[in-house]
Design a protein around this motif. Structure first.
Motif, mmCIF file in Angstrom:
data_model
loop_
_atom_site.group_PDB
_atom_site.id
_atom_site.type_symbol
_atom_site.label_atom_id
_atom_site.label_comp_id
_atom_site.label_asym_id
_atom_site.label_seq_id
_atom_site.Cartn_x
_atom_site.Cartn_y
_atom_site.Cartn_z
ATOM 1 N N GLU A 309 4.322 11.159 -6.888
ATOM 2 C CA GLU A 309 3.290 11.027 -5.854
ATOM 3 C C GLU A 309 3.092 9.552 -5.566
ATOM 4 O OE1 GLU A 309 -0.314 13.319 -6.089
ATOM 5 O OE2 GLU A 309 0.575 14.688 -7.564
ATOM 6 N N LEU A 310 2.728 9.252 -4.322
ATOM 7 C CA LEU A 310 2.556 7.857 -3.924
ATOM 8 C C LEU A 310 1.495 7.156 -4.775
ATOM 9 C CD1 LEU A 310 2.444 6.582 -0.265
ATOM 10 C CD2 LEU A 310 0.834 5.713 -1.936
ATOM 11 N N ARG A 311 0.427 7.878 -5.128
ATOM 12 C CA ARG A 311 -0.660 7.259 -5.881
ATOM 13 C C ARG A 311 -0.210 6.776 -7.256
ATOM 14 N NH1 ARG A 311 -3.144 11.403 -9.259
ATOM 15 N NH2 ARG A 311 -2.175 13.425 -8.833
ATOM 16 N N PHE A 312 0.872 7.337 -7.778
ATOM 17 C CA PHE A 312 1.357 6.917 -9.089
ATOM 18 C C PHE A 312 1.842 5.470 -9.089
ATOM 19 C CE2 PHE A 312 2.662 11.556 -10.294
ATOM 20 C CZ PHE A 312 1.324 11.889 -10.392
ATOM 21 N N ILE A 313 2.314 4.980 -7.941
ATOM 22 C CA ILE A 313 2.862 3.628 -7.891
ATOM 23 C C ILE A 313 2.021 2.703 -7.008
ATOM 24 C CG2 ILE A 313 5.223 4.389 -8.343
ATOM 25 C CD1 ILE A 313 5.708 3.899 -5.273
ATOM 26 N N ILE A 314 0.773 3.090 -6.713
ATOM 27 C CA ILE A 314 -0.085 2.270 -5.856
ATOM 28 C C ILE A 314 -0.304 0.890 -6.460
ATOM 29 C CG2 ILE A 314 -2.297 3.011 -6.842
ATOM 30 C CD1 ILE A 314 -1.597 2.651 -3.083
ATOM 31 N N SER A 315 -0.227 0.775 -7.784
ATOM 32 C CA SER A 315 -0.461 -0.511 -8.449
ATOM 33 C C SER A 315 0.664 -1.509 -8.225
ATOM 34 C CB SER A 315 -0.669 -0.294 -9.953
ATOM 35 O OG SER A 315 0.416 0.416 -10.511
ATOM 36 N N SER A 316 1.783 -1.068 -7.661
ATOM 37 C CA SER A 316 2.880 -1.999 -7.377
ATOM 38 C C SER A 316 2.684 -2.742 -6.059
ATOM 39 C CB SER A 316 4.216 -1.231 -7.329
ATOM 40 O OG SER A 316 4.248 -0.348 -6.212
ATOM 41 N N VAL A 317 1.801 -2.240 -5.197
ATOM 42 C CA VAL A 317 1.669 -2.772 -3.833
ATOM 43 C C VAL A 317 1.273 -4.244 -3.786
ATOM 44 C CG1 VAL A 317 0.378 -2.539 -1.667
ATOM 45 C CG2 VAL A 317 1.293 -0.503 -2.808
ATOM 46 N N PRO A 318 0.284 -4.727 -4.583
ATOM 47 C CA PRO A 318 -0.097 -6.139 -4.473
ATOM 48 C C PRO A 318 1.052 -7.116 -4.736
ATOM 49 C CG PRO A 318 -1.809 -4.934 -5.615
ATOM 50 C CD PRO A 318 -0.650 -3.993 -5.466
ATOM 51 N N ILE A 319 1.895 -6.829 -5.707
ATOM 52 C CA ILE A 319 3.005 -7.741 -6.000
ATOM 53 C C ILE A 319 4.019 -7.742 -4.860
ATOM 54 C CG2 ILE A 319 5.025 -8.084 -7.484
ATOM 55 C CD1 ILE A 319 2.498 -9.183 -8.704
ATOM 56 N N PHE A 320 4.317 -6.573 -4.320
ATOM 57 C CA PHE A 320 5.241 -6.516 -3.196
ATOM 58 C C PHE A 320 4.633 -7.197 -1.961
ATOM 59 C CE2 PHE A 320 7.047 -2.485 -5.264
ATOM 60 C CZ PHE A 320 8.023 -3.221 -5.926
ATOM 61 N N ASN A 321 3.323 -7.066 -1.788
ATOM 62 C CA ASN A 321 2.656 -7.754 -0.687
ATOM 63 C C ASN A 321 2.709 -9.268 -0.857
ATOM 64 O OD1 ASN A 321 2.005 -5.482 0.749
ATOM 65 N ND2 ASN A 321 -0.138 -5.423 0.147
ATOM 66 N N LEU A 322 2.633 -9.727 -2.095
ATOM 67 C CA LEU A 322 2.761 -11.159 -2.362
ATOM 68 C C LEU A 322 4.119 -11.674 -1.899
ATOM 69 C CD1 LEU A 322 2.185 -13.912 -3.665
ATOM 70 C CD2 LEU A 322 2.836 -12.915 -5.871
ATOM 71 N N SER A 323 5.173 -10.980 -2.276
ATOM 72 C CA SER A 323 6.521 -11.375 -1.857
ATOM 73 C C SER A 323 6.656 -11.320 -0.336
ATOM 74 C CB SER A 323 7.553 -10.457 -2.513
ATOM 75 O OG SER A 323 8.866 -10.804 -2.118
ATOM 76 N N ALA A 324 6.094 -10.278 0.280
ATOM 77 C CA ALA A 324 6.145 -10.140 1.739
ATOM 78 C C ALA A 324 5.362 -11.255 2.419
ATOM 79 C CB ALA A 324 5.589 -8.780 2.151
ATOM 80 N N ALA A 325 4.214 -11.648 1.849
ATOM 81 C CA ALA A 325 3.402 -12.714 2.428
ATOM 82 C C ALA A 325 4.134 -14.050 2.381
ATOM 83 C CB ALA A 325 2.071 -12.811 1.686
ATOM 84 N N ILE A 326 4.896 -14.282 1.332
ATOM 85 C CA ILE A 326 5.689 -15.513 1.246
ATOM 86 C C ILE A 326 6.751 -15.535 2.336
ATOM 87 C CG2 ILE A 326 7.402 -16.695 -0.200
ATOM 88 C CD1 ILE A 326 5.690 -15.835 -2.624
ATOM 89 N N ALA A 327 7.413 -14.405 2.555
ATOM 90 C CA ALA A 327 8.420 -14.321 3.627
ATOM 91 C C ALA A 327 7.773 -14.511 4.991
ATOM 92 C CB ALA A 327 9.135 -12.975 3.555
ATOM 93 N N ALA A 328 6.626 -13.878 5.219
ATOM 94 C CA ALA A 328 5.930 -14.006 6.508
ATOM 95 C C ALA A 328 5.509 -15.450 6.763
ATOM 96 C CB ALA A 328 4.708 -13.087 6.529
#
Length: 494
Positions: A309-328
């Motif tokens: 389920e998506l909620r099982f990995i919701i805690s991974s989102v902030p780190i991936f957002n950090l990497s995405a924010a650096i690219a942006a």
């Protein structure tokens, strides 16, 4: 001047908090995954020390869960609940209060992580981190929902913040707290992160054992003490969850997905534009790889479990957002150069598409709690002024799982039953005034109205391009022997 300083300091928090609060107000109801914690919060606030009236003793669920999160949130919300009770507001407002309180906890931990992002990577990365988070539906929608995953998510955010700050033992202790008390599967994140820190010589094995063993024992003692009292038996809830899900592998009884589902479905839907950007961020900034890899392996390890389920990995989102924010940030700063200009316009287009996807997902979610809307409508239409006769409402399992909790109940003369496994032909012999269930027809009852729920998304040529298809999900029936019910004006069933 003071107001300007306040906005500069808390502007991002106000923006994210406003979006989360909007989701609470528009979609207040909860589903079966949230039922334990939401019922526990209700019982702590309204039954207090009278444990015999607690919902979990009658409906314990498949596996036990800890009361620690519910106690924390209820304590924070209790002053507001007291004020609501003094003003004689409907109980549903208490549901708003506890969900807002939970959102404040989770967003405050996300703020801690965001401030470390600002210190380590700069103001622009922080700004893009907030923009990406605001455009994603699931993180801000889930952050107010009383799921064990969300309670663990708060501790994981703290761990990420300490990780960026360089306080590695504190980061590990936060993950131990999340693992022992809220979600045993956080062990799959604790392992890769601890191994990464050991291999990079950021921590020593001996110091880690000394520091973390004590915290683990303290957490085990805390959960056993609290939950043994609340469940009236010696209990470590997350150990039983671990045994059920991992050793017995019983979680697969609730559905399975392919091994790549998290990477091909869950992450694209939760990250949206941040999905391609986070992959680019790993290539553009070597510092990011050390943060992304442990979280990436967390999802790889989780992918081995068939129930996903998506909620099982919701805690991974902030780190991936950090990497995405650096690219942006890199794309934005180089947008005047030929190649980067193309990437910049592509990124803007993807940001708009992400906004559209979030709006569509929100609209679908709004329609995804039909029984909560059904009970609210029943209370409004079925209210009889000066009525002294009890009005019994039977709520079947489907309805209890799709929007109805104890926070949705009204006071006398309304009474509620969630008795399970009653044969449908036996309902006519019970003294129920109303039924809220998934059956279009029931002998001895007349269908009074229906509530539609989300069914699927349909693409079409023309406007709008995306159509949300709804269909009747919940049926409200009245007892034909009850003249007060039969003589009222009801919307009727098509």
């Amino acid at each position: 001047m003071a107001s300007s300083t306040f906005v500069e300091r808390y502007g991002y928090d106000l923006m994210l908090g406003s979006i989360a609060a909007f989701y609470v107000i528009m979609v207040p109801y909860t589903k079966v995954e949230e039922s334990f914690n939401v019922q526990a919060m209700h019982d702590i606030l309204y039954h207090r020390h009278h444990l015999d009236g607690y919902d979990h003793l009658e409906f314990p669920g498949v596996v036990p869960r800890t009361f620690i999160g519910a106690l924390l949130v209820s304590t924070l919300a209790s002053p507001f609940i007291l004020a609501m009770n003094l003003l004689h507001l409907p109980k549903i407002y208490s549901l708003f209060a506890v969900r807002m309180a939970l959102g404040c906890i989770i967003l405050s931990t996300l703020r801690f992580f965001r401030l470390q992002v600002k210190d380590k990577f700069g103001n622009q990365v922080e700004a893009f981190f907030v923009i990406l988070t605001a455009l994603q539906f699931h993180l801000l929608f889930y952050c107010t929902r009383p799921l064990p995953n969300v309670l663990a998510f708060g501790a994981v955010n703290l761990a990420y913040g300490y990780w960026l700050k360089g306080n590695f033992y504190a980061a590990l202790n936060c993950l131990i707290f999340a693992t022992v008390i809220f979600r045993c599967d956080m062990l799959l994140l604790l392992g890769p992160l601890g191994l990464t820190l050991l291999l990079t010589k950021s921590i020593s094995l001996w110091e880690t054992l000394k520091c973390c063993t004590g915290v683990a024992l303290l957490c085990i003692g805390l959960t056993i003490l609290v939950d043994s009292i609340m469940w009236k038996r010696i209990l470590w809830p997350e150990f039983e969850v671990f045994w059920f899900n991992s050793v017995l592998n019983r979680s697969s009884e609730w559905g399975t997905h392919s091994v790549h589902w998290y990477f091909t479905s869950a992450l694209p839907r939760s990250l949206l534009v941040a999905y391609p950007l986070f992959l680019l961020g790993v290539l553009l900034d070597r510092r990011v790889l050390s943060f992304v890899l442990p979280v990436f392996f967390f999802i790889v390890l989780y992918s081995k479990l068939p129930h996903k389920e998506l909620r099982f990995i919701i805690s991974s989102v902030p780190i991936f957002n950090l990497s995405a924010a650096i690219a942006a940030t890199r794309i934005y700063n180089n947008r005047r150069k030929t190649f980067w200009k193309l990437l910049y316009f592509v990124m803007l287009g993807l940001l708009l598409i992400s906004l559209g996807c979030t709006i569509i997902t929100f609209m679908a979610s709004y329609q995804n709690y039909p029984s909560g809307h059904a009970l609210k409508e029943l209370h409004q239409i079925g209210h009889l002024p000066n009525n002294t006769n009890e009005q019994w409402v039977h709520i079947d399992s489907f309805s209890a799982m799709n929007g109805i909790s104890r926070f949705c109940e009204n006071n006398f003369p309304w009474r509620y039953s969630k008795e399970e496994e009653i044969p449908i032909e036996e309902l006519r012999h019970r003294n129920f005034t109303y039924l809220i269930n998934e059956h279009p027809t029931v002998d001895g009852f007349k269908c009074l109205f229906t509530t539609n729920g989300f069914s699927r998304i349909r693409l079409q040529i023309g406007f709008p391009l995306v159509l949300l298809v709804k269909e009747p999900k919940v049926y409200i029936q009245g007892n034909i022997k009850n003249k007060d019910v039969m003589h009222r004006n009801w919307p009727g069933c098509s």
